[in-house]
Scaffold this active site. Structure first.
Site, PDB file in Angstrom:
ATOM      1  N   HIS A 112     -10.699  -6.381   9.539  1.00 56.74           N
ATOM      2  CA  HIS A 112     -11.341  -6.210   8.235  1.00 56.74           C
ATOM      3  C   HIS A 112     -12.791  -5.748   8.357  1.00 56.74           C
ATOM      4  CE1 HIS A 112      -8.030  -8.990   7.371  1.00 56.74           C
ATOM      5  NE2 HIS A 112      -8.096  -8.604   6.103  1.00 56.74           N
ATOM      6  N   GLU A 170       0.810  -1.215   0.000  1.00 57.37           N
ATOM      7  CA  GLU A 170       0.000   0.000   0.000  1.00 57.37           C
ATOM      8  C   GLU A 170       0.843   1.265   0.000  1.00 57.37           C
ATOM      9  OE1 GLU A 170      -2.612  -3.289   1.423  1.00 57.37           O
ATOM     10  OE2 GLU A 170      -0.563  -2.624   1.874  1.00 57.37           O
TER      11      GLU A 170
END
Length: 341
Positions: free
Chosen positions: A136, A67
Site C-alpha cells: 500500500h 477492480e
C-alpha cells in the site's frame, strides 16, 4: 472584496479534487464516478467528499471490492459515450486489473483505428510515509509510464491538482491520474504546507504534458514529482543558505515527459539530480537521465545523480521506510558533492 477572497482562497489537495469533480459533473451529465468507498464515505483520501449527497448513487457509485469488474464496466461505459472517472484505491492494486487497464483501456482506441474513444480518468493513490507496508506504499509511476496508449500525470500542488483533473476528465484519451496521499491534506496525515494552496473558484485547465519550474536557480537542476518535488524545494532552501542556487522542476506529467523544460534548465545549470519515490531500476530517474544524456550531454559539467527507492519492497518499519525513501538530506548531500567535484 468577495471576488478577491475567492481568487486567493486556499484548498487542500483533496478539496481541490472534489471541487474539480463537482464542477465537471455540473457541466457534463455524462460524467460519473465509480469506485470503492467513493459514495457516502467520500473516498478514503477525501477526493469525493460531499458528491454523493449532491449527485446521488446513479452518478457516485460505490462498488464491491472487484477492480476488474468495475474498471471493466467503466471501459464499456466510455465506449458507449459516457465519461467515467474510476478510482483504483491504491496504485499497488494494479496487478489485479492490469488486463483491463492495459489490454483494453490503453489499446482499444488504437486497435479500433481511433473509431472508439475511451475518455476515462483512472484515479489512483500513490506514495509511502505511513507504515502502510509493501502492498500500500508504492508510487509505480514508471509501471504506467512504460505502457503506450495512456497519459499519466502526477500533480503536486492543489492548483495543479484541480486544473489537471479537469483536463484529464475533458480529454478523449485514457488518463491515469495519480494523487499522492500525503498531499491530500487530510487531518489524520502529516500536515504539509505544500498540501494547502491557492485554488481559483472557477473551472480552469492545466496542460497534461508540461513540467513546471517551481524554483529558479543557476547552479544545479533538481527534477522530481509530488513528494520528491516538496523534498527538493526544502533542499533548495537549505542549499541557498550555503551559497548553492538550485533550480527545481516539478514533472507533473509522467507520460509524456516534458523534455524541453528539463533540457533548457540543464543547459543553464550544467548539473542534474533526478529524485524519485519509485524504484531505482527502470524508473523515472533512468528515463530523465537518458533524455539528458542523449539530447543534452554537452550541457553537463559532471555526471548525473539519481536518487530513488532501492529495489526492495517498501518496509513496514517506519525507520526503515524513511531510510529507503529519498528526502531533502539525500538531495543536499548529492548536490554538495556535485558542486564541489
Amino acid at each position: 472584496m468577495e471576488a478577491t477572497k475567492e481568487k486567493t482562497r486556499k484548498l487542500t489537495g483533496s478539496k481541490a479534487m472534489a471541487q474539480a469533480l463537482e464542477q465537471e459533473m455540473n457541466r457534463d451529465e455524462s460524467i460519473f464516478v465509480m469506485g470503492e468507498d467513493v459514495g457516502k464515505y467520500g473516498g478514503i483520501f477525501g477526493s469525493t467528499t460531499g458528491l454523493y449527497d449532491k449527485f446521488g448513487e446513479d452518478r457516485i457509485m460505490d462498488t464491491p471490492i472487484s477492480e476488474t469488474g468495475f474498471i471493466g464496466a467503466a471501459i464499456g461505459a466510455a465506449a458507449e459515450g459516457l465519461r467515467p472517472v474510476v478510482e483504483l484505491m491504491f496504485v499497488d492494486f494494479h496487478g489485479v486489473v492490469m488486463d483491463q487497464i492495459y489490454n483494453h483501456m490503453a489499446k482499444i482506441p488504437y486497435m479500433s483505428g481511433g473509431h472508439v474513444k475511451l475518455p476515462i480518468t483512472l484515479l489512483t493513490a500513490v506514495g509511502g510515509g505511513y507504515s502502510d507496508a509493501a502492498q500500500h506504499s508504492q508510487t509505480l509511476y514508471a509501471s504506467f509510464g512504460h505502457l503506450p496508449g495512456m497519459k499519466v500525470v502526477a500533480p503536486t500542488f492543489p492548483h495543479d491538482i484541480k486544473g489537471m483533473l479537469i483536463s484529464a476528465i475533458r480529454d478523449d484519451n485514457p488518463v491515469v491520474f495519480m494523487f499522492h496521499k500525503t498531499l491530500q491534506g487530510l487531518g489524520w496525515m502529516d500536515q504539509l504546507d505544500a498540501s494547502l494552496g491557492p485554488v481559483p473558484e472557477e473551472a480552469y485547465t492545466v496542460p497534461l504534458d508540461k513540467a513546471k519550474v517551481v524554483r529558479e536557480g543557476k547552479d544545479v537542476t533538481i527534477v522530481g514529482a509530488q513528494m520528491m518535488t516538496v523534498e527538493a524545494l526544502d533542499a533548495a532552501k537549505k542549499l541557498a543558505e550555503r551559497g548553492i542556487d538550485a533550480e527545481v522542476i516539478d514533472l507533473r506529467s509522467i507520460k509524456p515527459i516534458d523534455k524541453e523544460t528539463i533540457l533548457k534548465s540543464v543547459e543553464k545549470t550544467g548539473r542534474l539530480v533526478v529524485v524519485d519515490e519509485d524504484y531505482y531500476s527502470y524508473g523515472i530517474t533512468a528515463e530523465v537521465s537518458a533524455i539528458v544524456a542523449s539530447e543534452g550531454f554537452d550541457y553537463l559539467k559532471v555526471p548525473i545523480v539519481r536518487l530513488a527507492i532501492p529495489d526492495v519492497p517498501i518496509p513496514y518499519s517506519r525507520i526503515m521506510e524513511k531510510f529507503v525513501i529519498p528526502d531533502a538530506k539525500d538531495i543536499i548531500n548529492a548536490v554538495e558533492k556535485m558542486v564541489t567535484a
